[in-house]
Design a protein around this motif. Structure first.
Motif, PDB file in Angstrom:
ATOM      1  N   ARG A  84       0.842  -1.197   0.000  1.00  0.00           N
ATOM      2  CA  ARG A  84       0.000   0.000   0.000  1.00  0.00           C
ATOM      3  C   ARG A  84       0.874   1.243   0.000  1.00  0.00           C
ATOM      4  O   ARG A  84       1.751   1.386   0.832  1.00  0.00           O
ATOM      5  N   ASP A  85       0.586   2.166  -0.914  1.00  0.00           N
ATOM      6  CA  ASP A  85       1.368   3.399  -0.991  1.00  0.00           C
ATOM      7  C   ASP A  85       0.497   4.630  -0.743  1.00  0.00           C
ATOM      8  O   ASP A  85       0.927   5.752  -0.959  1.00  0.00           O
ATOM      9  N   TYR A  86      -0.727   4.422  -0.261  1.00  0.00           N
ATOM     10  CA  TYR A  86      -1.640   5.522   0.020  1.00  0.00           C
ATOM     11  C   TYR A  86      -1.258   6.165   1.349  1.00  0.00           C
ATOM     12  O   TYR A  86      -1.051   5.471   2.343  1.00  0.00           O
ATOM     13  N   ILE A  87      -1.158   7.498   1.366  1.00  0.00           N
ATOM     14  CA  ILE A  87      -0.682   8.185   2.570  1.00  0.00           C
ATOM     15  C   ILE A  87      -1.591   7.922   3.760  1.00  0.00           C
ATOM     16  O   ILE A  87      -1.139   7.841   4.901  1.00  0.00           O
ATOM     17  N   GLY A  88      -2.910   7.744   3.512  1.00  0.00           N
ATOM     18  CA  GLY A  88      -3.830   7.454   4.611  1.00  0.00           C
ATOM     19  C   GLY A  88      -3.500   6.146   5.304  1.00  0.00           C
ATOM     20  O   GLY A  88      -3.652   6.017   6.520  1.00  0.00           O
ATOM     21  N   ASP A  89      -3.030   5.149   4.531  1.00  0.00           N
ATOM     22  CA  ASP A  89      -2.637   3.874   5.127  1.00  0.00           C
ATOM     23  C   ASP A  89      -1.382   4.038   5.984  1.00  0.00           C
ATOM     24  O   ASP A  89      -1.252   3.438   7.052  1.00  0.00           O
ATOM     25  N   LYS A  90      -0.446   4.854   5.507  1.00  0.00           N
ATOM     26  CA  LYS A  90       0.763   5.089   6.290  1.00  0.00           C
ATOM     27  C   LYS A  90       0.426   5.773   7.605  1.00  0.00           C
ATOM     28  O   LYS A  90       0.938   5.407   8.670  1.00  0.00           O
ATOM     29  N   VAL A  91      -0.456   6.775   7.537  1.00  0.00           N
ATOM     30  CA  VAL A  91      -0.862   7.476   8.754  1.00  0.00           C
ATOM     31  C   VAL A  91      -1.552   6.509   9.704  1.00  0.00           C
ATOM     32  O   VAL A  91      -1.289   6.512  10.914  1.00  0.00           O
ATOM     33  N   ALA A  92      -2.445   5.649   9.169  1.00  0.00           N
ATOM     34  CA  ALA A  92      -3.151   4.685  10.012  1.00  0.00           C
ATOM     35  C   ALA A  92      -2.164   3.734  10.690  1.00  0.00           C
ATOM     36  O   ALA A  92      -2.287   3.431  11.885  1.00  0.00           O
ATOM     37  N   GLY A  93      -1.173   3.264   9.929  1.00  0.00           N
ATOM     38  CA  GLY A  93      -0.184   2.370  10.518  1.00  0.00           C
ATOM     39  C   GLY A  93       0.612   3.037  11.621  1.00  0.00           C
ATOM     40  O   GLY A  93       0.807   2.481  12.704  1.00  0.00           O
ATOM     41  N   LEU A  94       1.066   4.256  11.380  1.00  0.00           N
ATOM     42  CA  LEU A  94       1.855   4.977  12.375  1.00  0.00           C
ATOM     43  C   LEU A  94       1.000   5.360  13.584  1.00  0.00           C
ATOM     44  O   LEU A  94       1.438   5.251  14.732  1.00  0.00           O
ATOM     45  N   ASP A  95      -0.228   5.798  13.339  1.00  0.00           N
ATOM     46  CA  ASP A  95      -1.103   6.184  14.447  1.00  0.00           C
ATOM     47  C   ASP A  95      -1.474   4.998  15.327  1.00  0.00           C
ATOM     48  O   ASP A  95      -1.774   5.166  16.507  1.00  0.00           O
ATOM     49  N   ASN A  96      -1.467   3.813  14.763  1.00  0.00           N
ATOM     50  CA  ASN A  96      -1.807   2.622  15.545  1.00  0.00           C
ATOM     51  C   ASN A  96      -0.586   1.966  16.177  1.00  0.00           C
ATOM     52  O   ASN A  96      -0.705   0.899  16.761  1.00  0.00           O
ATOM     53  N   GLY A  97       0.588   2.602  16.058  1.00  0.00           N
ATOM     54  CA  GLY A  97       1.723   2.146  16.835  1.00  0.00           C
ATOM     55  C   GLY A  97       2.939   1.682  16.081  1.00  0.00           C
ATOM     56  O   GLY A  97       3.918   1.254  16.697  1.00  0.00           O
ATOM     57  N   ALA A  98       2.924   1.754  14.741  1.00  0.00           N
ATOM     58  CA  ALA A  98       4.123   1.362  13.995  1.00  0.00           C
ATOM     59  C   ALA A  98       5.250   2.361  14.253  1.00  0.00           C
ATOM     60  O   ALA A  98       5.018   3.560  14.361  1.00  0.00           O
ATOM     61  N   ASP A  99       6.469   1.857  14.359  1.00  0.00           N
ATOM     62  CA  ASP A  99       7.634   2.725  14.538  1.00  0.00           C
ATOM     63  C   ASP A  99       8.155   3.233  13.205  1.00  0.00           C
ATOM     64  O   ASP A  99       8.773   4.297  13.139  1.00  0.00           O
ATOM     65  N   ASP A 100       7.909   2.472  12.147  1.00  0.00           N
ATOM     66  CA  ASP A 100       8.356   2.875  10.825  1.00  0.00           C
ATOM     67  C   ASP A 100       7.503   2.144   9.799  1.00  0.00           C
ATOM     68  O   ASP A 100       6.725   1.239  10.138  1.00  0.00           O
ATOM     69  N   TYR A 101       7.664   2.509   8.528  1.00  0.00           N
ATOM     70  CA  TYR A 101       6.799   2.034   7.461  1.00  0.00           C
ATOM     71  C   TYR A 101       7.632   1.946   6.192  1.00  0.00           C
ATOM     72  O   TYR A 101       8.321   2.891   5.846  1.00  0.00           O
ATOM     73  N   ILE A 102       7.576   0.799   5.526  1.00  0.00           N
ATOM     74  CA  ILE A 102       8.307   0.660   4.275  1.00  0.00           C
ATOM     75  C   ILE A 102       7.376   0.047   3.234  1.00  0.00           C
ATOM     76  O   ILE A 102       6.607  -0.866   3.525  1.00  0.00           O
ATOM     77  N   THR A 103       7.426   0.598   2.009  1.00  0.00           N
ATOM     78  CA  THR A 103       6.506   0.212   0.951  1.00  0.00           C
ATOM     79  C   THR A 103       7.192  -0.719  -0.043  1.00  0.00           C
ATOM     80  O   THR A 103       8.286  -0.432  -0.519  1.00  0.00           O
ATOM     81  N   LYS A 104       6.542  -1.830  -0.364  1.00  0.00           N
ATOM     82  CA  LYS A 104       7.037  -2.741  -1.392  1.00  0.00           C
ATOM     83  C   LYS A 104       6.798  -2.133  -2.772  1.00  0.00           C
ATOM     84  O   LYS A 104       5.773  -1.481  -2.985  1.00  0.00           O
ATOM     85  N   PRO A 105       7.705  -2.369  -3.717  1.00  0.00           N
ATOM     86  CA  PRO A 105       9.001  -3.037  -3.545  1.00  0.00           C
ATOM     87  C   PRO A 105      10.027  -2.083  -2.942  1.00  0.00           C
ATOM     88  O   PRO A 105       9.920  -0.869  -3.107  1.00  0.00           O
TER      89      PRO A 105
END
Length: 233
Positions: A84-105
């Motif tokens: 997923r490369d949608y910014i809303g998904d990144k925000v959701a992941g970080l807001d729910n406790g992720a320390d970092d986020y990396i997009t495939k590939p």
């Protein structure tokens, strides 16, 4: 002793590739191929895990639900890994406790660099050798123990690091951005509310039913521990 990473991914070829690369870097790697297996592995090995690499789209339980469950118990560093490369998904992941986020590939060097940053931050946060005492609260960094009066206070790693940061900067207002940078190691406006959430967790544990609350909100912009601080070598 090598750091232990729990790799949660359902794509066999990617598991094999990442496991090989991580082990080449001297990490110990555990594997889970679906969300339920990840949750079970976490429960078994939680005291020995240093980091989780967690795919978002998983069978049985998705990565977000796995992370939500883990965040109810502790602050194991988590890197979300997803197509997923949608910014809303990144925000959701970080807001729910992720320390970092990396997009495939992604390039393996980027993932390894992100892992090193998180591991260095975790190691740095555990190398302080002082004790702090404010009013009837004592934080012993060597024993990693917090007492309020005669009561032992059980904190997660993130709550502990947040309290330690406030104590190190006692009598100084710490803004949400400053706390994000020092405790989470990121600078992302979209997750500032994480600080408020963890302040609430911390208050519930150290200030609940206390006649002298220690953590103050200052002008709505940050937080402060105002009581006199004593440092003991």
């Amino acid at each position: 002793m090598p750091e232990t990473i729990l790799l949660v991914e359902d794509e066999t070829s990617l598991i094999s590739y990442l496991k090989t690369e991580l082990e080449f870097e001297d990490y110990q790697v555990l594997i889970a191929r679906d969300g339920l297996a990840a949750w079970n592995q976490y429960q078994i090995h939680r005291d020995h895990l240093d980091l989780m690499i967690l795919d978002w789209m998983l069978p049985k339980l998705d990565g977000l639900e796995v992370m939500r469950r883990i965040r109810k118990h502790d602050d194991l560093p988590i890197i979300m890994m997803t197509a997923r490369d949608y910014i809303g998904d990144k925000v959701a992941g970080l807001d729910n406790g992720a320390d970092d986020y990396i997009t495939k590939p992604f390039e393996i060097e980027e993932l390894l660099a992100r892992i090193r940053v998180i591991i260095r931050r975790q190691n740095k946060q555990t190398q302080v050798l002082q004790k702090y005492q404010v009013a009837d609260l004592t934080l012993d960094t060597k024993a990693r123990q917090v007492m309020r009066g005669h009561q032992l206070v059980q904190l997660t790693q993130r709550e502990y690091n947040l309290l330690l940061t406030l104590l190190r900067h006692q009598d100084e207002v710490q803004t949400r951005d400053e706390l994000l940078n020092q405790v989470w190691g990121v600078n992302f406006d979209g997750q500032v509310n994480i600080v408020d959430v963890y302040i609430r967790y911390l208050r519930n544990k150290i200030d609940h039913a206390q006649s002298q609350p220690l953590i103050e909100t200052v002008r709505g912009v940050g937080y402060l521990i105002r009581s006199k601080q004593n440092e003991i070598e």
